[in-house]
Design a protein around this motif. Structure first.
Motif, mmCIF file in Angstrom:
data_model
loop_
_atom_site.group_PDB
_atom_site.id
_atom_site.type_symbol
_atom_site.label_atom_id
_atom_site.label_comp_id
_atom_site.label_asym_id
_atom_site.label_seq_id
_atom_site.Cartn_x
_atom_site.Cartn_y
_atom_site.Cartn_z
ATOM 1 N N ARG A 2 0.826 -1.202 0.000
ATOM 2 C CA ARG A 2 0.000 0.000 0.000
ATOM 3 C C ARG A 2 0.864 1.256 0.000
ATOM 4 N NH1 ARG A 2 -0.837 0.751 6.268
ATOM 5 N NH2 ARG A 2 -0.824 2.959 5.933
ATOM 6 N N PRO A 3 0.357 2.332 -0.535
ATOM 7 C CA PRO A 3 1.156 3.573 -0.591
ATOM 8 C C PRO A 3 1.330 4.189 0.792
ATOM 9 C CG PRO A 3 -1.069 3.973 -1.341
ATOM 10 C CD PRO A 3 -0.952 2.488 -1.120
ATOM 11 N N ASN A 4 2.335 5.038 0.895
ATOM 12 C CA ASN A 4 2.571 5.740 2.161
ATOM 13 C C ASN A 4 1.402 6.653 2.477
ATOM 14 O OD1 ASN A 4 5.088 4.613 2.532
ATOM 15 N ND2 ASN A 4 6.138 6.258 1.468
ATOM 16 N N ARG A 5 1.007 6.675 3.725
ATOM 17 C CA ARG A 5 -0.060 7.556 4.194
ATOM 18 C C ARG A 5 0.551 8.501 5.211
ATOM 19 N NH1 ARG A 5 -4.337 6.101 0.924
ATOM 20 N NH2 ARG A 5 -4.501 3.864 0.874
ATOM 21 N N PHE A 6 0.549 9.772 4.913
ATOM 22 C CA PHE A 6 1.099 10.757 5.820
ATOM 23 C C PHE A 6 0.032 11.211 6.804
ATOM 24 C CE2 PHE A 6 3.846 10.982 2.144
ATOM 25 C CZ PHE A 6 5.086 10.988 2.735
ATOM 26 N N TYR A 7 0.415 11.334 8.046
ATOM 27 C CA TYR A 7 -0.486 11.863 9.062
ATOM 28 C C TYR A 7 0.292 12.825 9.940
ATOM 29 C CZ TYR A 7 1.621 8.132 11.903
ATOM 30 O OH TYR A 7 2.504 7.300 12.539
ATOM 31 N N PHE A 20 4.915 9.002 8.694
ATOM 32 C CA PHE A 20 4.395 7.858 7.951
ATOM 33 C C PHE A 20 5.040 6.581 8.468
ATOM 34 C CE2 PHE A 20 8.259 8.981 5.780
ATOM 35 C CZ PHE A 20 8.788 7.788 5.309
#
Length: 60
Positions: A2-7, A20
């Protein structure tokens, strides 16, 4: 994969700092400049290091 998810993304001047999880399950922090043709980006283990990089970055 899955792609990186920035929070937890914040903006310090033209630089964005985000957190991430990488492919190995580690939490990483990045600082990337959003100015045109700047190209500045760094990856750090500590959030404070990424924020320091963002605060001290100067576009040329």
């Amino acid at each position: 994969m899955r792609p990186n998810r920035f929070y937890d993304v914040i903006r310090i001047g033209p630089v964005r700092v985000g957190t991430f999880n990488n492919g190995r399950g580690q939490t990483r922090h990045t600082a990337a400049c959003t100015a045109p043709e700047c190209g500045f980006s760094t990856e750090h283990r500590d959030r404070s290091a990424a924020e320091l990089a963002a605060r001290t970055h100067r576009c040329t």
